[in-house]
Design a protein around this motif. Structure first.
Motif, PDB file in Angstrom:
ATOM      1  N   ASP A 176      81.528  44.048  10.182  1.00  0.00           N
ATOM      2  CA  ASP A 176      82.040  42.699  10.439  1.00  0.00           C
ATOM      3  C   ASP A 176      82.249  41.913   9.146  1.00  0.00           C
ATOM      4  O   ASP A 176      82.550  40.719   9.177  1.00  0.00           O
ATOM      5  CB  ASP A 176      81.114  41.932  11.387  1.00  0.00           C
ATOM      6  N   LYS A 211      88.163  38.708   3.660  1.00  0.00           N
ATOM      7  CA  LYS A 211      87.395  39.244   4.788  1.00  0.00           C
ATOM      8  C   LYS A 211      86.032  38.561   4.902  1.00  0.00           C
ATOM      9  O   LYS A 211      85.558  38.277   6.017  1.00  0.00           O
ATOM     10  CB  LYS A 211      87.216  40.751   4.624  1.00  0.00           C
ATOM     11  N   ASP A 244      86.569  35.265   6.445  1.00  0.00           N
ATOM     12  CA  ASP A 244      86.776  35.373   7.886  1.00  0.00           C
ATOM     13  C   ASP A 244      85.445  35.512   8.624  1.00  0.00           C
ATOM     14  O   ASP A 244      85.265  34.935   9.712  1.00  0.00           O
ATOM     15  CB  ASP A 244      87.679  36.566   8.210  1.00  0.00           C
ATOM     16  N   PHE A 299      83.588  31.928   8.503  1.00  0.00           N
ATOM     17  CA  PHE A 299      84.172  30.803   9.233  1.00  0.00           C
ATOM     18  C   PHE A 299      84.575  31.140  10.669  1.00  0.00           C
ATOM     19  O   PHE A 299      85.091  30.274  11.385  1.00  0.00           O
ATOM     20  CB  PHE A 299      85.325  30.208   8.426  1.00  0.00           C
ATOM     21  N   SER A 300      84.286  32.354  11.082  1.00  0.00           N
ATOM     22  CA  SER A 300      84.415  32.677  12.507  1.00  0.00           C
ATOM     23  C   SER A 300      83.046  32.812  13.153  1.00  0.00           C
ATOM     24  O   SER A 300      82.947  33.118  14.340  1.00  0.00           O
ATOM     25  CB  SER A 300      85.199  33.983  12.687  1.00  0.00           C
ATOM     26  N   ASN A 301      81.990  32.561  12.367  1.00  0.00           N
ATOM     27  CA  ASN A 301      80.638  32.753  12.886  1.00  0.00           C
ATOM     28  C   ASN A 301      80.291  31.655  13.883  1.00  0.00           C
ATOM     29  O   ASN A 301      80.455  30.466  13.597  1.00  0.00           O
ATOM     30  CB  ASN A 301      79.638  32.763  11.722  1.00  0.00           C
ATOM     31  N   LYS A 302      79.805  32.054  15.021  1.00  0.00           N
ATOM     32  CA  LYS A 302      79.506  31.095  16.086  1.00  0.00           C
ATOM     33  C   LYS A 302      78.364  30.154  15.718  1.00  0.00           C
ATOM     34  O   LYS A 302      78.217  29.086  16.321  1.00  0.00           O
ATOM     35  CB  LYS A 302      79.172  31.832  17.373  1.00  0.00           C
TER      36      LYS A 302
END
Length: 400
Positions: free
Chosen positions: A220, A280, A283, A286-289
């Protein structure tokens, strides 16, 4: 005619809006420069009145300033803060102080027992060379890179971070531990190569970045904190953490070091693999919940008690500074806007201390190492360093 008037009105409205936006941005920068000057003035006044050369790192549980010796890994950040204050203000009074606190670290150029000589000399001497063009600083940077080079393990292709038989590290059973923080020290190697013409430094940095990219990252694009190698064969012995919540968790400052490190590597090499890798990492972050709305992360993205976990302003400041640089390489992305949002959060009363408080450090709410019970929810000199660097980079971008 009516259409022309409408277009003129819209153009005028847009121009006014743009002007107001620029004024707000300038006000933010100038306000934070003024705040930094006030805090650094109080900090340096204490030091100068002591008659000693002191190096503030954080505060203790009673709010007293904690000073560190020159071989502490954080010793370069405070001199760096003074260099950045000088650069932000242009005020000549900061130059002799920056030189004084920097030159107190002269013997660090020979330090060989840990990898952080890159932080220590890079933030102090390298900034002095860049900002004030002091010729004698060149040789210090090169000598420090020679010292760091002694930690390069040819069989593994990496710079060993910690001595496996020293202090608490001796209890972990490591042979050649490499931490993601070490990516930050590669800047010293790249610069030494440019200054000396010796490609050995460059090649070591590239080897370390390449091996780290292969072994430190998960599918990830989050990174481990520590990877332990066999120094002779390069085989990976284990993947663990020292300062994160768990071996498989994502320690927030580690992700920031990685983002900054690979962005910086692209600056020197123009190798697109490094640029793509930095994106990457972005990403993932800043996509981490579990990333809060204000973009100042909890100390670990997988900490068990979110949202009741300490924030880490140092991770946020480092991330913002990295994103300003990344935005110059990929201008079509919104990296600068994200960096601005982080900086506005850090510059707000939620994170920026009032003048005369917080041990005279600029930012509150950073975390050193929760597993070690050290520096939890305190100011840290490196949080201030990357915040000031972020201000410089933001101002330079907006001048263009």
């Amino acid at each position: 005619m009516r259409n022309i008037l409408c277009l003129l009105s819209l153009s005028l409205f847009a121009a006014i809006g743009c002007s107001s936006s620029k004024e707000r941005q300038v006000d933010f920068i100038e306000d934070n420069i003024a705040n930094a000057v006030a805090q650094e003035t109080l900090q340096t006044d204490i030091i100068e009145k002591s008659g000693k050369i002191l190096n503030p790192r954080t505060i203790d549980e009673n709010g007293n300033i904690k000073y560190i010796p020159i071989d502490d890994w954080c010793s370069g950040f405070f001199p760096g803060n003074i260099w950045y204050t000088y650069k932000l203000t242009g005020d000549a009074k900061w130059l002799p102080l920056a030189r004084k606190y920097t030159e107190a670290l002269d013997s660090v150029k020979y330090l060989k027992w840990h990898h952080d000589v890159g932080f220590m000399i890079g933030c102090s001497y390298l900034n002095g060379l860049r900002i004030a063009n002091i010729p004698e600083y060149r040789d210090v940077v090169i000598e420090a890179a020679r010292s760091l080079s002694t930690r390069f393990r040819l069989g593994a292709g990496v710079i060993q971070s910690w001595d496996a038989d020293r202090g608490w590290q001796s209890q972990r059973g490591w042979a050649c531990p490499v931490i993601i923080d070490n990516m930050m020290n590669l800047e010293l190697m790249f610069e030494a190569s440019l200054l000396s013409g010796d490609s050995t430094f460059y090649n070591i940095a590239v080897s370390h970045a390449d091996v780290t990219m292969v072994n430190h990252f998960r599918e990830d694009n989050s990174c481990y904190h520590v990877v332990d190698y066999d120094p002779e064969t390069g085989a990976v012995r284990s993947k663990q953490t020292a300062q994160g919540y768990a071996d498989e968790s994502s320690w927030a400052r580690g992700q920031a070091w990685a983002l900054y490190g690979y962005t910086m590597c692209y600056r020197y090499t123009k190798d697109k693999r490094y640029l793509e890798h930095a994106q990457k990492i972005y990403d993932f972050i800043f996509s981490n919940k579990n990333l809060p709305e204000d973009l100042v992360p909890y100390w670990d993205y997988d900490a068990p008690n979110i949202p009741n976990e300490p924030r880490d302003a140092s991770a946020a400041a480092c991330t913002a500074s990295a994103l300003y640089e990344l935005s110059t390489y990929v201008p079509e992305k919104n990296y600068k806007e994200v960096a601005d949002k982080i900086m506005y959060s850090l510059g707000s009363p939620a994170y920026r201390a009032e003048v005369g408080t917080n041990g005279n450090f600029i930012l509150m709410h950073s975390v050193g190492s929760i597993p070690h019970g050290n520096e939890i929810d305190v100011p840290l000199n490196y949080a201030d360093y990357y915040f000031l660097e972020g201000l410089i980079r933001k101002r330079e971008l907006e001048k263009k």
